[in-house]
Design an enzyme around this catalytic site. Sequence first.
Site, PDB file in Angstrom:
ATOM      1  N   GLY A  99       1.240  28.207  59.283  1.00  0.00           N
ATOM      2  CA  GLY A  99       0.642  28.644  58.030  1.00  0.00           C
ATOM      3  C   GLY A  99       1.675  28.743  56.930  1.00  0.00           C
ATOM      4  CB  CYS A 124      -2.076  38.966  69.332  1.00  0.00           C
ATOM      5  SG  CYS A 124      -1.154  37.414  69.369  1.00  0.00           S
ATOM      6  N   GLY A 128       6.016  35.852  59.259  1.00  0.00           N
ATOM      7  CA  GLY A 128       5.401  35.770  57.946  1.00  0.00           C
ATOM      8  C   GLY A 128       4.482  36.933  57.635  1.00  0.00           C
ATOM      9  CB  CYS A 153      -6.850  32.372  67.337  1.00  0.00           C
ATOM     10  SG  CYS A 153      -6.059  33.332  68.654  1.00  0.00           S
TER      11      CYS A 153
END
Length: 358
Positions: A11, A100, A124, A197
Amino acid sequence: MASVLVAMSGGVDSSMAAALLVEQGHDVTGVHLKMADTPSGIPGKGCCTLDDARDARRVADLLGIPYYVWDFADAFHERVVDDFVAEYAAGRTPNPCIRCNERVKYTALMARARAAGFDRLATGHHVRLSTDDDGTVRLLRPVDEGKDQTYVLYMASQDQLQHSAFPVGGIHKSALRDMAAERGLVTASKPDSTDICFIPSGNTAAFLGARIGRRPGRLVDHDGTDLGEHDGAFAFTVGQRRGLGLSGMPEPRFVTAIEGDTVTVGRREDLRVSALTADGVSWTVAPPTPGEEGLTARVRYHGERLPVVVQLDGTADDTTMSVAFTDDRPSGVAPGQAVVVYRGEECVGGGTIATTSR
């Protein structure tokens, strides 16, 4: 300058994190984590497809940094996916993004990075760090409040924060995209990731149903009136209004509680909670002191921060706490979600909601 391992999801945020660190002169290595086998070509998944791995590699090649793909699929499935199914089967509503980060993307990768000799792990995430004169590192909200990700990193320890870097937390997302475009990064206009996801279809109920199976239970109104049978409590979440199969009620009904295989519905006002308890509590810095004022808490990812009073359990490790809302009362608070505590702009810790009081 430091040796930095950058988690590159594919991303724009992690791409710019890597670019900024390279420009600052650090010794940067990129790594992409293979976790869920999400098919390519699905907009908005943004971290687990083959396309994402390729985009991350293209950015790494442009930046001239080493790039690796590490297989974390087994750990991800065991610590995130299996936990997700087990929590729903128990009547709770987990947040897989928190699990996660807590168990794979941040914590496990941090351990691997340090074992491999890197000085820091960079991601990020839209968060900021500040360091006191005594070396205490504080986890702060980003400048772009709409992208605040402190909620999913509340479990970070001091040791972890001291070896972390979050280069994009001081930049608004729109500016970050402009900067990526100026540098020719292929991820500049890539959509942000959304949904879960590892559920490509977006149909959480179908995903859970295939793994849990039919588990009939009762649907009851807030006054105890029996409203019928359902096929599985896992298909419901606290705060849900649509898909209840109810009609002819005097006013809209919402899921207010899930206890075993019994799903309770009620009125909008029945969703409000005045207090909650949490377990699995951890702190980024020293925990709140008894009677400390000025604290706020958030009970969902992008929820409002509300004034609270926090009371710890009194044990040495303070792994449980009670949170009382002193002003506005949040609604739709589900056990299994996280409650995260703030002191001003600083995220001081949080835990998993265990019970709620109305």
